[in-house]
Design a protein around this motif. Structure first.
Motif, PDB file in Angstrom:
ATOM      1  N   GLU A  32       0.835  -1.203   0.000  1.00 50.44           N
ATOM      2  CA  GLU A  32       0.000   0.000   0.000  1.00 50.44           C
ATOM      3  C   GLU A  32       0.868   1.251   0.000  1.00 50.44           C
ATOM      4  OE1 GLU A  32      -2.743   2.348   3.186  1.00 50.44           O
ATOM      5  OE2 GLU A  32      -2.978   0.154   3.108  1.00 50.44           O
ATOM      6  N   VAL A  33       1.927   1.251   0.814  1.00 53.94           N
ATOM      7  CA  VAL A  33       2.826   2.407   0.896  1.00 53.94           C
ATOM      8  C   VAL A  33       3.504   2.641  -0.456  1.00 53.94           C
ATOM      9  CG1 VAL A  33       4.951   3.294   1.939  1.00 53.94           C
ATOM     10  CG2 VAL A  33       3.220   2.156   3.370  1.00 53.94           C
ATOM     11  N   SER A  34       3.910   1.556  -1.127  1.00 57.35           N
ATOM     12  CA  SER A  34       4.610   1.685  -2.412  1.00 57.35           C
ATOM     13  C   SER A  34       3.714   2.267  -3.488  1.00 57.35           C
ATOM     14  CB  SER A  34       5.145   0.320  -2.864  1.00 57.35           C
ATOM     15  OG  SER A  34       4.085  -0.544  -3.243  1.00 57.35           O
ATOM     16  N   GLU A  35       2.392   2.189  -3.290  1.00 57.73           N
ATOM     17  CA  GLU A  35       1.445   2.678  -4.294  1.00 57.73           C
ATOM     18  C   GLU A  35       0.814   4.017  -3.896  1.00 57.73           C
ATOM     19  OE1 GLU A  35      -1.284  -0.552  -4.465  1.00 57.73           O
ATOM     20  OE2 GLU A  35       0.015  -1.829  -5.711  1.00 57.73           O
ATOM     21  N   SER A  36       1.234   4.589  -2.761  1.00 54.76           N
ATOM     22  CA  SER A  36       0.635   5.832  -2.256  1.00 54.76           C
ATOM     23  C   SER A  36       1.558   7.019  -2.483  1.00 54.76           C
ATOM     24  CB  SER A  36       0.345   5.711  -0.753  1.00 54.76           C
ATOM     25  OG  SER A  36      -0.532   4.651  -0.470  1.00 54.76           O
ATOM     26  N   THR A  37       0.953   8.187  -2.607  1.00 54.00           N
ATOM     27  CA  THR A  37       1.743   9.415  -2.601  1.00 54.00           C
ATOM     28  C   THR A  37       1.991   9.798  -1.148  1.00 54.00           C
ATOM     29  OG1 THR A  37      -0.189  10.863  -2.541  1.00 54.00           O
ATOM     30  CG2 THR A  37       0.611  10.162  -4.718  1.00 54.00           C
ATOM     31  N   ILE A  38       2.914  10.709  -0.928  1.00 59.03           N
ATOM     32  CA  ILE A  38       3.214  11.123   0.446  1.00 59.03           C
ATOM     33  C   ILE A  38       1.999  11.812   1.071  1.00 59.03           C
ATOM     34  CG2 ILE A  38       4.200  13.365  -0.230  1.00 59.03           C
ATOM     35  CD1 ILE A  38       6.271  12.943   2.038  1.00 59.03           C
ATOM     36  N   GLU A  39       1.228  12.515   0.236  1.00 55.77           N
ATOM     37  CA  GLU A  39       0.025  13.184   0.734  1.00 55.77           C
ATOM     38  C   GLU A  39      -1.029  12.151   1.153  1.00 55.77           C
ATOM     39  OE1 GLU A  39       2.341  15.899  -1.672  1.00 55.77           O
ATOM     40  OE2 GLU A  39       1.477  13.932  -2.135  1.00 55.77           O
ATOM     41  N   GLN A  40      -1.205  11.114   0.349  1.00 55.46           N
ATOM     42  CA  GLN A  40      -2.187  10.079   0.678  1.00 55.46           C
ATOM     43  C   GLN A  40      -1.825   9.351   1.958  1.00 55.46           C
ATOM     44  OE1 GLN A  40      -1.890   7.891  -2.998  1.00 55.46           O
ATOM     45  NE2 GLN A  40      -3.779   8.795  -3.847  1.00 55.46           N
ATOM     46  N   LEU A  41      -0.528   9.083   2.126  1.00 57.63           N
ATOM     47  CA  LEU A  41      -0.072   8.378   3.325  1.00 57.63           C
ATOM     48  C   LEU A  41      -0.238   9.264   4.552  1.00 57.63           C
ATOM     49  CD1 LEU A  41       1.180   5.781   4.399  1.00 57.63           C
ATOM     50  CD2 LEU A  41       3.444   6.750   3.970  1.00 57.63           C
ATOM     51  N   ALA A  42       0.072  10.532   4.404  1.00 56.73           N
ATOM     52  CA  ALA A  42      -0.069  11.466   5.523  1.00 56.73           C
ATOM     53  C   ALA A  42      -1.523  11.557   5.959  1.00 56.73           C
ATOM     54  CB  ALA A  42       0.456  12.845   5.113  1.00 56.73           C
ATOM     55  N   GLU A  43      -2.433  11.568   4.982  1.00 54.48           N
ATOM     56  CA  GLU A  43      -3.858  11.644   5.294  1.00 54.48           C
ATOM     57  C   GLU A  43      -4.327  10.379   6.023  1.00 54.48           C
ATOM     58  OE1 GLU A  43      -8.107  12.207   2.897  1.00 54.48           O
ATOM     59  OE2 GLU A  43      -6.187  12.587   1.880  1.00 54.48           O
ATOM     60  N   ILE A  71      11.077  -0.094  -1.772  1.00 53.02           N
ATOM     61  CA  ILE A  71      10.021  -1.096  -1.555  1.00 53.02           C
ATOM     62  C   ILE A  71       9.619  -1.731  -2.886  1.00 53.02           C
ATOM     63  CG2 ILE A  71       7.642  -1.442  -0.807  1.00 53.02           C
ATOM     64  CD1 ILE A  71       8.076   0.828   1.222  1.00 53.02           C
ATOM     65  N   LEU A  72       9.419  -0.901  -3.920  1.00 50.86           N
ATOM     66  CA  LEU A  72       9.038  -1.415  -5.238  1.00 50.86           C
ATOM     67  C   LEU A  72      10.121  -2.327  -5.809  1.00 50.86           C
ATOM     68  CD1 LEU A  72       7.490   1.792  -6.844  1.00 50.86           C
ATOM     69  CD2 LEU A  72       6.298  -0.366  -6.409  1.00 50.86           C
ATOM     70  N   ASN A  73      11.377  -1.928  -5.622  1.00 47.23           N
ATOM     71  CA  ASN A  73      12.496  -2.722  -6.139  1.00 47.23           C
ATOM     72  C   ASN A  73      12.526  -4.107  -5.501  1.00 47.23           C
ATOM     73  OD1 ASN A  73      15.019  -2.986  -7.691  1.00 47.23           O
ATOM     74  ND2 ASN A  73      15.968  -3.057  -5.667  1.00 47.23           N
ATOM     75  N   TYR A  74      12.321  -4.152  -4.183  1.00 49.05           N
ATOM     76  CA  TYR A  74      12.319  -5.439  -3.490  1.00 49.05           C
ATOM     77  C   TYR A  74      11.140  -6.293  -3.925  1.00 49.05           C
ATOM     78  CZ  TYR A  74      16.309  -4.816  -0.382  1.00 49.05           C
ATOM     79  OH  TYR A  74      17.575  -4.692   0.098  1.00 49.05           O
ATOM     80  N   TYR A  75      10.003  -5.644  -4.211  1.00 53.07           N
ATOM     81  CA  TYR A  75       8.846  -6.394  -4.706  1.00 53.07           C
ATOM     82  C   TYR A  75       9.142  -7.006  -6.075  1.00 53.07           C
ATOM     83  CZ  TYR A  75       5.002  -5.825  -1.429  1.00 53.07           C
ATOM     84  OH  TYR A  75       4.170  -5.932  -0.347  1.00 53.07           O
ATOM     85  N   ASP A  76       9.818  -6.221  -6.933  1.00 48.19           N
ATOM     86  CA  ASP A  76      10.168  -6.730  -8.257  1.00 48.19           C
ATOM     87  C   ASP A  76      11.105  -7.918  -8.160  1.00 48.19           C
ATOM     88  OD1 ASP A  76       8.611  -4.878  -9.512  1.00 48.19           O
ATOM     89  OD2 ASP A  76      10.245  -3.458  -9.901  1.00 48.19           O
ATOM     90  N   VAL A  77      12.110  -7.804  -7.273  1.00 49.00           N
ATOM     91  CA  VAL A  77      13.065  -8.898  -7.080  1.00 49.00           C
ATOM     92  C   VAL A  77      12.352 -10.133  -6.549  1.00 49.00           C
ATOM     93  CG1 VAL A  77      15.049  -9.682  -5.728  1.00 49.00           C
ATOM     94  CG2 VAL A  77      15.050  -7.386  -6.742  1.00 49.00           C
TER      95      VAL A  77
END
Length: 259
Positions: A32-43, A71-77
């Protein structure tokens, strides 16, 4: 992903209580964090974007975007490793299945049968190798190898030519007919013509007690597991090719001894 989680957890002592709450959320919801903007996460966390940026920096990143990239890189790996493992498992199963088909095919051979087939190959004047559909490539390969071994051999693709040649060969020639089912209409037609002219037939089949096997002079049984997608024949010819190659290699050994 475990390596990244371990890295982040080691930085817990560098974080404030609020920043640790951000870290716990990241560890619990990495996708979820890897797919969120900083604003969305802050909210979602009811905190400021500055707190998230500060947390990312204290975790050893330049900012939130770099943390997301990690986070995205580790998911890809991780996905790559899972796909590789799955593919390796499927390849192993497929390879074992093909090996069993080949092994079972060779179990049906006898030394005397191989010797008789090799002998007639060597002493035949003209050899016609016949197959249609998925069996045709194997026939072309066999004809080329027979020619390399000094024989007059052909694998034709035109049905009219195949019909004509089946009515012109004689008892001094040889027909190799390849059909997994042993019931292919055109193959049975050609086989009947050859039989009427006294032409010996080597049948290469994948089914026991087929029509082709019953009328052939010699039969090589290739145990092939049929695979079809709708009307498309995707069955592997590995077992069939292996038996034919074995016969041709034995033929080459005989010819070598005569030199």
């Amino acid at each position: 992903m475990d390596a990244l989680i371990s890295k982040l957890q080691k930085r817990k002592s560098y974080l404030s209580n609020l920043e640790n709450q951000v870290l716990e959320y990241i560890l619990a919801n990495p996708k979820e964090v890897s797919e969120s903007t900083i604003e969305q996460l802050a909210e979602k966390l009811f905190i400021s974007t500055a707190t998230i940026s500060r947390t990312a920096k204290h975790l050893g990143f330049k900012g939130f975007q770099e943390l997301k990239y990690a986070i995205l890189n580790y998911y890809d790996v991780e996905r790559g490793e899972m796909n590789t493992a799955r593919l390796a498992k499927e390849a192993t199963v497929f390879g074992n299945n093909i090996s069993k088909q080949i092994e079972k095919s060779f179990e049906s051979l006898s030394e005397s049968q191989v010797d008789e087939i090799v002998s007639i190959l060597i002493h035949s004047n003209t050899i016609e190798v016949v197959g249609v559909g998925g069996s045709l490539p194997a026939c072309v390969d066999v004809s080329k190898k027979l020619m390399a071994l000094g024989k007059k051999a052909t694998a034709r693709t035109d049905w009219d030519e195949l019909r004509a040649i089946s009515k012109s060969l004689n008892k001094n020639d040889l027909a190799i007919l390849v059909s997994l089912s042993g019931e292919t209409i055109h193959i049975i037609e050609y086989a009947t013509n050859y039989i009427e002219r006294g032409v010996p037939i080597i049948a290469v089949v994948g089914v026991s007690e087929s029509t082709l096997e019953k009328i052939a002079t010699y039969t090589l049984k290739a145990f092939v597991e049929p695979v079809y997608f709708q009307d498309v024949d995707l069955s592997s010819r590995a077992a069939l090719n292996s038996i034919l190659d074995f016969i041709l290699i034995r033929m080459a050994e005989w010819k070598k001894q005569d030199l």
